[in-house]
Design a protein around this motif. Sequence first.
Motif, mmCIF file in Angstrom:
data_model
loop_
_atom_site.group_PDB
_atom_site.id
_atom_site.type_symbol
_atom_site.label_atom_id
_atom_site.label_comp_id
_atom_site.label_asym_id
_atom_site.label_seq_id
_atom_site.Cartn_x
_atom_site.Cartn_y
_atom_site.Cartn_z
ATOM 1 N N LYS A 257 9.391 11.571 2.926
ATOM 2 C CA LYS A 257 8.808 10.798 1.837
ATOM 3 C C LYS A 257 7.449 10.310 2.336
ATOM 4 O O LYS A 257 7.361 9.652 3.364
ATOM 5 C CB LYS A 257 9.701 9.623 1.467
ATOM 6 C CG LYS A 257 9.160 8.799 0.316
ATOM 7 C CD LYS A 257 10.139 7.727 -0.099
ATOM 8 C CE LYS A 257 9.647 7.009 -1.334
ATOM 9 N NZ LYS A 257 10.631 6.013 -1.788
ATOM 10 N N ILE A 258 6.392 10.642 1.612
ATOM 11 C CA ILE A 258 5.039 10.264 1.968
ATOM 12 C C ILE A 258 4.587 9.196 0.975
ATOM 13 O O ILE A 258 4.447 9.479 -0.215
ATOM 14 C CB ILE A 258 4.067 11.475 1.916
ATOM 15 C CG1 ILE A 258 4.629 12.684 2.661
ATOM 16 C CG2 ILE A 258 2.681 11.066 2.398
ATOM 17 C CD1 ILE A 258 4.708 12.537 4.150
ATOM 18 N N ARG A 259 4.391 7.973 1.461
ATOM 19 C CA ARG A 259 3.920 6.875 0.607
ATOM 20 C C ARG A 259 2.436 6.660 0.889
ATOM 21 O O ARG A 259 2.061 6.351 2.017
ATOM 22 C CB ARG A 259 4.692 5.598 0.866
ATOM 23 C CG ARG A 259 6.141 5.699 0.457
ATOM 24 C CD ARG A 259 6.848 4.383 0.527
ATOM 25 N NE ARG A 259 6.922 3.883 1.886
ATOM 26 C CZ ARG A 259 7.932 3.166 2.372
ATOM 27 N NH1 ARG A 259 8.949 2.855 1.584
ATOM 28 N NH2 ARG A 259 7.925 2.751 3.610
ATOM 29 N N ILE A 260 1.625 6.822 -0.139
ATOM 30 C CA ILE A 260 0.184 6.672 0.012
ATOM 31 C C ILE A 260 -0.236 5.411 -0.725
ATOM 32 O O ILE A 260 0.128 5.209 -1.887
ATOM 33 C CB ILE A 260 -0.554 7.917 -0.528
ATOM 34 C CG1 ILE A 260 -0.057 9.168 0.214
ATOM 35 C CG2 ILE A 260 -2.063 7.753 -0.384
ATOM 36 C CD1 ILE A 260 -0.563 10.466 -0.348
ATOM 37 N N SER A 261 -0.992 4.567 -0.019
ATOM 38 C CA SER A 261 -1.458 3.318 -0.615
ATOM 39 C C SER A 261 -2.888 3.061 -0.171
ATOM 40 O O SER A 261 -3.437 3.794 0.649
ATOM 41 C CB SER A 261 -0.549 2.160 -0.189
ATOM 42 O OG SER A 261 -0.617 1.987 1.217
ATOM 43 N N GLY A 262 -3.493 2.020 -0.712
ATOM 44 C CA GLY A 262 -4.826 1.634 -0.291
ATOM 45 C C GLY A 262 -5.833 1.717 -1.415
ATOM 46 O O GLY A 262 -5.484 1.753 -2.594
ATOM 47 N N THR A 263 -7.109 1.744 -1.025
ATOM 48 C CA THR A 263 -8.203 1.674 -1.980
ATOM 49 C C THR A 263 -9.158 2.840 -1.800
ATOM 50 O O THR A 263 -9.564 3.157 -0.688
ATOM 51 C CB THR A 263 -8.988 0.356 -1.773
ATOM 52 O OG1 THR A 263 -8.083 -0.729 -1.886
ATOM 53 C CG2 THR A 263 -10.076 0.201 -2.802
ATOM 54 N N MET A 264 -9.510 3.469 -2.919
ATOM 55 C CA MET A 264 -10.531 4.508 -2.959
ATOM 56 C C MET A 264 -11.744 3.920 -3.644
ATOM 57 O O MET A 264 -11.648 3.409 -4.757
ATOM 58 C CB MET A 264 -10.047 5.716 -3.773
ATOM 59 C CG MET A 264 -8.944 6.517 -3.165
ATOM 60 S SD MET A 264 -9.445 7.465 -1.742
ATOM 61 C CE MET A 264 -10.739 8.483 -2.388
ATOM 62 N N GLY A 265 -12.898 3.990 -3.000
ATOM 63 C CA GLY A 265 -14.134 3.466 -3.596
ATOM 64 C C GLY A 265 -14.725 4.461 -4.566
ATOM 65 O O GLY A 265 -14.213 4.679 -5.656
ATOM 66 N N PHE A 266 -15.818 5.124 -4.165
ATOM 67 C CA PHE A 266 -16.527 6.058 -5.020
ATOM 68 C C PHE A 266 -16.227 7.495 -4.620
ATOM 69 O O PHE A 266 -17.098 8.240 -4.209
ATOM 70 C CB PHE A 266 -18.034 5.787 -4.958
ATOM 71 C CG PHE A 266 -18.386 4.447 -5.511
ATOM 72 C CD1 PHE A 266 -18.456 4.252 -6.876
ATOM 73 C CD2 PHE A 266 -18.612 3.376 -4.663
ATOM 74 C CE1 PHE A 266 -18.757 3.007 -7.398
ATOM 75 C CE2 PHE A 266 -18.907 2.138 -5.173
ATOM 76 C CZ PHE A 266 -18.984 1.945 -6.540
ATOM 77 N N GLY A 267 -15.021 7.884 -4.728
ATOM 78 C CA GLY A 267 -14.605 9.240 -4.414
ATOM 79 C C GLY A 267 -13.273 9.519 -5.070
ATOM 80 O O GLY A 267 -12.604 8.622 -5.562
ATOM 81 N N ARG A 268 -12.874 10.765 -5.077
ATOM 82 C CA ARG A 268 -11.617 11.150 -5.701
ATOM 83 C C ARG A 268 -10.589 11.486 -4.632
ATOM 84 O O ARG A 268 -10.910 12.091 -3.621
ATOM 85 C CB ARG A 268 -11.837 12.360 -6.590
ATOM 86 C CG ARG A 268 -10.516 12.912 -7.151
ATOM 87 C CD ARG A 268 -10.722 13.899 -8.248
ATOM 88 N NE ARG A 268 -10.973 13.144 -9.460
ATOM 89 C CZ ARG A 268 -11.875 13.483 -10.370
ATOM 90 N NH1 ARG A 268 -12.604 14.544 -10.215
ATOM 91 N NH2 ARG A 268 -12.021 12.754 -11.454
ATOM 92 N N LEU A 269 -9.362 11.099 -4.867
ATOM 93 C CA LEU A 269 -8.239 11.440 -4.004
ATOM 94 C C LEU A 269 -7.477 12.586 -4.661
ATOM 95 O O LEU A 269 -7.019 12.461 -5.801
ATOM 96 C CB LEU A 269 -7.319 10.238 -3.803
ATOM 97 C CG LEU A 269 -6.013 10.485 -3.056
ATOM 98 C CD1 LEU A 269 -6.277 11.021 -1.654
ATOM 99 C CD2 LEU A 269 -5.182 9.220 -3.007
ATOM 100 N N LYS A 270 -7.370 13.702 -3.938
ATOM 101 C CA LYS A 270 -6.609 14.854 -4.414
ATOM 102 C C LYS A 270 -5.440 15.062 -3.464
ATOM 103 O O LYS A 270 -5.622 15.138 -2.253
ATOM 104 C CB LYS A 270 -7.472 16.109 -4.414
ATOM 105 C CG LYS A 270 -8.636 16.060 -5.372
ATOM 106 C CD LYS A 270 -9.445 17.328 -5.263
ATOM 107 C CE LYS A 270 -10.696 17.237 -6.120
ATOM 108 N NZ LYS A 270 -11.514 18.444 -5.971
ATOM 109 N N ILE A 271 -4.260 15.161 -4.029
ATOM 110 C CA ILE A 271 -3.050 15.396 -3.243
ATOM 111 C C ILE A 271 -2.400 16.663 -3.785
ATOM 112 O O ILE A 271 -2.233 16.819 -4.996
ATOM 113 C CB ILE A 271 -2.071 14.212 -3.368
ATOM 114 C CG1 ILE A 271 -2.747 12.924 -2.918
ATOM 115 C CG2 ILE A 271 -0.808 14.479 -2.547
ATOM 116 C CD1 ILE A 271 -1.991 11.670 -3.284
ATOM 117 N N ARG A 272 -2.026 17.538 -2.867
ATOM 118 C CA ARG A 272 -1.343 18.759 -3.299
ATOM 119 C C ARG A 272 -0.241 19.098 -2.303
ATOM 120 O O ARG A 272 -0.287 18.696 -1.156
ATOM 121 C CB ARG A 272 -2.311 19.918 -3.472
ATOM 122 C CG ARG A 272 -2.858 20.460 -2.186
ATOM 123 C CD ARG A 272 -3.748 21.676 -2.455
ATOM 124 N NE ARG A 272 -4.123 22.334 -1.237
ATOM 125 C CZ ARG A 272 -3.420 23.274 -0.619
ATOM 126 N NH1 ARG A 272 -2.281 23.687 -1.128
ATOM 127 N NH2 ARG A 272 -3.825 23.825 0.506
#
Length: 180
Positions: free
Chosen positions: A161-176
């Motif tokens: 199980k991968i739990r992703i948290s936090g803050t993204m400023g001016f960029g995109r988060l892509k998860i695949r």
Amino acid sequence: MTSAQEDPLAPLDEDDRETAVRRLRDAYGDQHISHEELGERLDRVLTATTHGDLASALVSLPEKHPGTTSTIAAAGGRIDRRGPWRVPRILKVESAYGRVRLDLSRAVIDHPVVDIELQLGTGGARITVPHDAVVDVEGVRTTWKDLRYKAPRRLRPGGPKIRISGTMGFGRLKIRHARR
């Protein structure tokens, strides 16, 4: 399993049960318990319904190691992890002005649950997870662009199980998910 000490009647979730099974396997591997005792304790863990039931199956085991926490940080430039690398229990990724690429598809993942905490300013991030991983993105806050993640239709049980948290400023988060 901190809540077990607070309320032994609290119901279990699957993460608690998986952690208990891993502790028993580790204790057996380190020769702290016999094969017969492992079988008896596994039966108690798998049939436990409360934290109190679980605690009774884990009594007298050596203290568990909570895992490791590692931080990868860069002010500018790229953060790139791929190939066979060992993923810590908690991975903190901090970048002010760069791209982040984490490929967990061939990584060694020793923990049933891995927390990835992102603190990213400008620049995108791409995370590739194992094909059988369960991904939780509820803790991610994006400022500028939306998160791109599409959960697979069918998942095989047994993946991390991968739990992703936090803050993204001016960029995109892509998860695949990796193809295989």
